[in-house]
Design an enzyme around this catalytic site. Sequence first.
Site, PDB file in Angstrom:
ATOM      1  N   VAL A  53       0.807  -1.220   0.000  1.00 34.68           N
ATOM      2  CA  VAL A  53       0.000   0.000   0.000  1.00 34.68           C
ATOM      3  C   VAL A  53       0.838   1.267   0.000  1.00 34.68           C
ATOM      4  O   VAL A  53       0.316   2.356  -0.257  1.00 34.68           O
ATOM      5  CB  VAL A  53      -0.995   0.030   1.186  1.00 34.68           C
ATOM      6  N   ASN A  79      -7.979  -0.111   5.290  1.00 34.33           N
ATOM      7  CA  ASN A  79      -7.721  -0.805   6.550  1.00 34.33           C
ATOM      8  C   ASN A  79      -6.239  -1.052   6.822  1.00 34.33           C
ATOM      9  O   ASN A  79      -5.872  -1.434   7.936  1.00 34.33           O
ATOM     10  CB  ASN A  79      -8.468  -2.146   6.517  1.00 34.33           C
ATOM     11  N   SER A 132      -7.690   4.130  15.234  1.00 37.38           N
ATOM     12  CA  SER A 132      -7.394   3.378  16.455  1.00 37.38           C
ATOM     13  C   SER A 132      -7.812   4.213  17.654  1.00 37.38           C
ATOM     14  O   SER A 132      -7.919   5.445  17.555  1.00 37.38           O
ATOM     15  CB  SER A 132      -5.892   3.077  16.538  1.00 37.38           C
ATOM     16  N   TYR A 145       2.934   5.495  15.442  1.00 37.86           N
ATOM     17  CA  TYR A 145       1.607   4.907  15.290  1.00 37.86           C
ATOM     18  C   TYR A 145       0.517   5.900  15.681  1.00 37.86           C
ATOM     19  O   TYR A 145      -0.476   6.078  14.961  1.00 37.86           O
ATOM     20  CB  TYR A 145       1.513   3.649  16.153  1.00 37.86           C
ATOM     21  N   LYS A 149      -2.383   7.498  13.264  1.00 34.54           N
ATOM     22  CA  LYS A 149      -3.800   7.246  13.502  1.00 34.54           C
ATOM     23  C   LYS A 149      -4.574   8.532  13.775  1.00 34.54           C
ATOM     24  O   LYS A 149      -5.772   8.619  13.441  1.00 34.54           O
ATOM     25  CB  LYS A 149      -3.964   6.247  14.648  1.00 34.54           C
ATOM     26  N   VAL A 178      -7.379  -5.330  19.962  1.00 31.87           N
ATOM     27  CA  VAL A 178      -8.076  -6.350  19.190  1.00 31.87           C
ATOM     28  C   VAL A 178      -7.362  -7.696  19.362  1.00 31.87           C
ATOM     29  O   VAL A 178      -6.154  -7.796  19.104  1.00 31.87           O
ATOM     30  CB  VAL A 178      -8.134  -5.978  17.694  1.00 31.87           C
ATOM     31  N   TYR A 205      -4.182  -3.335  29.293  1.00 32.49           N
ATOM     32  CA  TYR A 205      -5.058  -2.937  28.195  1.00 32.49           C
ATOM     33  C   TYR A 205      -6.522  -3.111  28.574  1.00 32.49           C
ATOM     34  O   TYR A 205      -7.356  -2.234  28.333  1.00 32.49           O
ATOM     35  CB  TYR A 205      -4.743  -3.744  26.936  1.00 32.49           C
TER      36      TYR A 205
END
Length: 250
Positions: A53, A79, A132, A145, A149, A178, A205
């Site tokens: 991507v 995604n 996220s 990250y 996001k 997840v 988490y």
Amino acid sequence: MTHQGKRVVITAGGAGIGACLVRRFLAEGARVTYCDLDPGDVPEGALGLAADVTDEAAMGAFLAAAEAQLGGVDILCANAGTGGPVAPLAEMDFAAWKTCLATNLDGAFLACRWAARLMAAQGSGAIVLTSSTSGQWGVPTRAPYVTAKWGILGLMKTLAMELGPKGVRVNAICPGAVEGERMERVLALEAAAKGVPVAAMRSLYAEGTSLRTWVTADDLADTVLFLTSAQGARISGQALAIDGHTERMT
């Protein structure tokens, strides 16, 4: 079947959240084309192609193949993403920073640019980007990250404004932790960076959410199917967290 005959394109559909989206859209009667670095075992009824991507030429070839296969696009799920490096910003490797941003942001840009042109011309469509919970908070040692996001949400909000008058809806989902192999790798990296056991990170988490829980790929797919269905026809420009309600980040 809520998406009978709908033409769906998904990036990073070979595993994890993306593979679940492929499976669920097919079950609802959609026609699905997806890409991944490794398409994996392509489900019956789908077309899975290899593409990076972050590579404009590779994405151009994939999207051209998707358009030829489907005859257009009704739904795009942008995604693709990566967790990136885990380190304090002062110690962050620049190449790792750039790779993380490219995978998360450049991939979304390339897919959305293609879909925006087609959907605007036909006067309909729905785009869902994967952000996220980290796109709504700061997370120490996860700067690339988190930055990427948050950027996804800016892209989503702007695209919703540009495409809304054309009848196209754009939203983002913000997953929490997840269940799956990807988060297990992230747990290991974060635990090492913070000098704590992996089991302790896993508990942190869950304990940081009101529901004291992780989420599943199917939880996310439920929301995506709703957002892209007739029932979600008046929802656009929204960042929907599927995370058990995050109270604090790790």
